[in-house]
Design a protein around this motif. Sequence first.
Motif, PDB file in Angstrom:
ATOM      1  N   ARG A 191      39.543   5.724  57.928  1.00  0.00           N
ATOM      2  CA  ARG A 191      40.539   6.070  58.959  1.00  0.00           C
ATOM      3  C   ARG A 191      40.370   5.201  60.202  1.00  0.00           C
ATOM      4  O   ARG A 191      41.333   4.899  60.892  1.00  0.00           O
ATOM      5  CB  ARG A 191      40.438   7.551  59.323  1.00  0.00           C
ATOM      6  N   LEU A 233      43.778   5.062  62.412  1.00  0.00           N
ATOM      7  CA  LEU A 233      44.253   6.441  62.509  1.00  0.00           C
ATOM      8  C   LEU A 233      43.302   7.239  63.385  1.00  0.00           C
ATOM      9  O   LEU A 233      43.541   8.406  63.687  1.00  0.00           O
ATOM     10  CB  LEU A 233      44.340   7.074  61.113  1.00  0.00           C
ATOM     11  N   PHE A 274      47.580   1.920  52.960  1.00  0.00           N
ATOM     12  CA  PHE A 274      46.684   3.064  52.792  1.00  0.00           C
ATOM     13  C   PHE A 274      47.123   3.881  51.581  1.00  0.00           C
ATOM     14  O   PHE A 274      48.286   4.234  51.456  1.00  0.00           O
ATOM     15  CB  PHE A 274      46.732   3.935  54.050  1.00  0.00           C
ATOM     16  N   PHE A 315      46.240   7.456  49.839  1.00  0.00           N
ATOM     17  CA  PHE A 315      45.533   8.693  50.133  1.00  0.00           C
ATOM     18  C   PHE A 315      44.944   9.314  48.874  1.00  0.00           C
ATOM     19  O   PHE A 315      45.217   8.887  47.755  1.00  0.00           O
ATOM     20  CB  PHE A 315      46.480   9.703  50.792  1.00  0.00           C
ATOM     21  N   THR A 370      50.752  11.902  48.000  1.00  0.00           N
ATOM     22  CA  THR A 370      51.411  11.979  49.300  1.00  0.00           C
ATOM     23  C   THR A 370      52.774  11.304  49.301  1.00  0.00           C
ATOM     24  O   THR A 370      53.050  10.420  50.115  1.00  0.00           O
ATOM     25  CB  THR A 370      50.523  11.338  50.404  1.00  0.00           C
ATOM     26  N   LEU A 399      57.083  11.602  49.380  1.00  0.00           N
ATOM     27  CA  LEU A 399      58.132  12.477  49.875  1.00  0.00           C
ATOM     28  C   LEU A 399      58.743  13.172  48.668  1.00  0.00           C
ATOM     29  O   LEU A 399      59.354  12.511  47.830  1.00  0.00           O
ATOM     30  CB  LEU A 399      59.214  11.674  50.611  1.00  0.00           C
ATOM     31  N   ARG A 450      53.811   1.843  46.985  1.00  0.00           N
ATOM     32  CA  ARG A 450      54.274   2.035  48.355  1.00  0.00           C
ATOM     33  C   ARG A 450      53.338   1.346  49.352  1.00  0.00           C
ATOM     34  O   ARG A 450      53.775   0.729  50.319  1.00  0.00           O
ATOM     35  CB  ARG A 450      54.373   3.527  48.676  1.00  0.00           C
ATOM     36  N   ASN A 467      48.855  14.045  55.699  1.00  0.00           N
ATOM     37  CA  ASN A 467      48.752  12.672  55.205  1.00  0.00           C
ATOM     38  C   ASN A 467      50.075  11.926  55.365  1.00  0.00           C
ATOM     39  O   ASN A 467      50.083  10.736  55.678  1.00  0.00           O
ATOM     40  CB  ASN A 467      48.340  12.661  53.732  1.00  0.00           C
ATOM     41  N   LEU A 468      51.170  12.646  55.131  1.00  0.00           N
ATOM     42  CA  LEU A 468      52.470  11.996  55.294  1.00  0.00           C
ATOM     43  C   LEU A 468      52.693  11.594  56.744  1.00  0.00           C
ATOM     44  O   LEU A 468      53.236  10.530  57.036  1.00  0.00           O
ATOM     45  CB  LEU A 468      53.588  12.931  54.817  1.00  0.00           C
ATOM     46  N   ASP A 508      50.320  10.813  58.803  1.00  0.00           N
ATOM     47  CA  ASP A 508      49.467   9.621  58.973  1.00  0.00           C
ATOM     48  C   ASP A 508      50.166   8.383  58.424  1.00  0.00           C
ATOM     49  O   ASP A 508      50.122   7.313  59.022  1.00  0.00           O
ATOM     50  CB  ASP A 508      48.133   9.814  58.247  1.00  0.00           C
ATOM     51  N   LEU A 509      50.796   8.566  57.263  1.00  0.00           N
ATOM     52  CA  LEU A 509      51.494   7.440  56.642  1.00  0.00           C
ATOM     53  C   LEU A 509      52.577   6.895  57.577  1.00  0.00           C
ATOM     54  O   LEU A 509      52.720   5.679  57.737  1.00  0.00           O
ATOM     55  CB  LEU A 509      52.125   7.891  55.322  1.00  0.00           C
ATOM     56  N   ARG A 546      52.640   7.193  60.814  1.00  0.00           N
ATOM     57  CA  ARG A 546      51.956   6.556  61.949  1.00  0.00           C
ATOM     58  C   ARG A 546      51.514   5.153  61.570  1.00  0.00           C
ATOM     59  O   ARG A 546      51.689   4.206  62.323  1.00  0.00           O
ATOM     60  CB  ARG A 546      50.743   7.395  62.345  1.00  0.00           C
TER      61      ARG A 546
END
Lengths: 270, 283
Positions: free
Chosen positions: A64, A69, A90, A92, A96, A98, A157, B170-171, B173-174, B176
Amino acid sequence: MLQKVADRDDSGQRGTAPLLSFKGVGKVFSNGVTALDDVNLDVREGDFVSLLGPSGCGKSTALRLIARLSTPTSGQLEWRKALGDDCVGFVFQEPTLLPWASVFDNVWLPLRLRGVSRLKATPAVMEMLARVHLENFADAVPRELSGGMKMRVSIARAMVTKPRVLLMDEPFAALDEITRFKLNNDLLELWQQERFTAVFVTHSVFESVFLSSRIVVMAAKPGRVFRDMTVDAPYPRDEAFRTSSTYAELCRRTSDELSVAMDARVETRP
Amino acid sequence: MTAIENRSVVLDPEEARRVRQQRLEKIGSWVLPLAIMVVAVWFWDRICVWNDIPKYILPRPGVVVQTLQDDAPLLFSSLLVTLKITFLSLALAILGGVGLAVLFAQSKWVEMSFFPFAVILQVTPIVAIFPLINIYVDNQTAKLLLCAWIVAFFPILSNTTLGLNSVDRNLRDLFRLNGATRWQELWHLRLPAAMPYFLGGLKIAGGLSLIGAVVAEFVAGTSGQASGLASRIIEAGYRLNAPRLFAALILISLTGIVIFLVLSLLSHLILRRWHESALKQEA
């Protein structure tokens, strides 16, 4: 294939100055937990670095910090040259994605946030989807995909902006072993094609040895770098490597280091 | 992938039983409530006949239906008035609820400062506030609208606020990481994520705006040409015109049901591809 290996060695030598350096980095959270303590670490261009360690050793925190972040409490992170915000991708722990957006739209998102229209983004998005073997699933929504496929979308992505550094936070931890092996292979293939720098957080010895050119073993309480190991095995690595004695030996050595690192934590306890 | 092909396979007894069960449940979910309804109406009719109840106390169902037909012009023009208030107030509730929620989502401070006021507005019975509204607002329609709006906007506000705040960390953060602006985050992440919550609030608000419209008219006590169904009910009550009272009541209930069904369908159409609530159970 040999050519590719040679290329990689070249690039490793060319980038003599590290791409990114941790200089005495520490991070203390407001609840008093010291996540990282005096971490010194160089990441060279083209490296595949794994941060390996028990939970609570601050490996995710380190990631991070690289992603900006979070900011270090002490010390600093130095980048070789002023790289824009675009330089980092990044992935995760969970995919993550949508949930309401199609696979295409999910991969388009980072470009869309940079103001790239759907039409202009289409070639890049479709190329990335092809790279992760999902070109036929552009219109599917995430819930229609398996766990491994979702992770592929997530990787696509992260890669669609062509980042210089790809950060991955235990991306395959939730997948079954067969899928994980497959994705390990695909990730290495992608790494060799795109030649980005990878920082990969994991708690799996086997995964770290298979993927990395370097393994940074970390210890917990406080989180710190315990050992910095070079993995002496040529790329490309494939299924033959996974079953080779070299691999087994490397895993054994790494595993030994990890257990020493975990014992070290007990000793340093007040 | 869960692409199950439709092959004509031989099912074992257990699977066959399950298929039969599912088919029965599907039919039953329609037929049973309908059957109970028919029996209830029949029972209602019988009670009237067996006890010789006069129609100004409890009219027989047939009489109610007849009244519904005979008084149709009067009742439906009133229904239109009630519907107008209901939908206008629902539209305003959506605007106000979502607008305020988005405002709250911009800053924790704004939310902390103003949310209590919304709660106070919500927990105070509308009937108790109405005399004040009656003093301050002249226009009859505006009075009713304000009343219905106060009742209807809160579930939308509170649900949408909850939705906007329950975005995956997390989304965020993504977003950002990718340098998203506040507006982009709102539009591409927080609003879509809040959609299921908003639609849940909308379903409640739809019913409440009807209740608000009817209650407002009750306390406002309007009469004359441009009066809604509530006034018809009061009027019918004074005149012991029970059949018309029942007819008006049925119209209100039907309106509520239609609003609920339409909003449920809307919610299903919007969420069916991605949200758990709209997914069919997979065996």
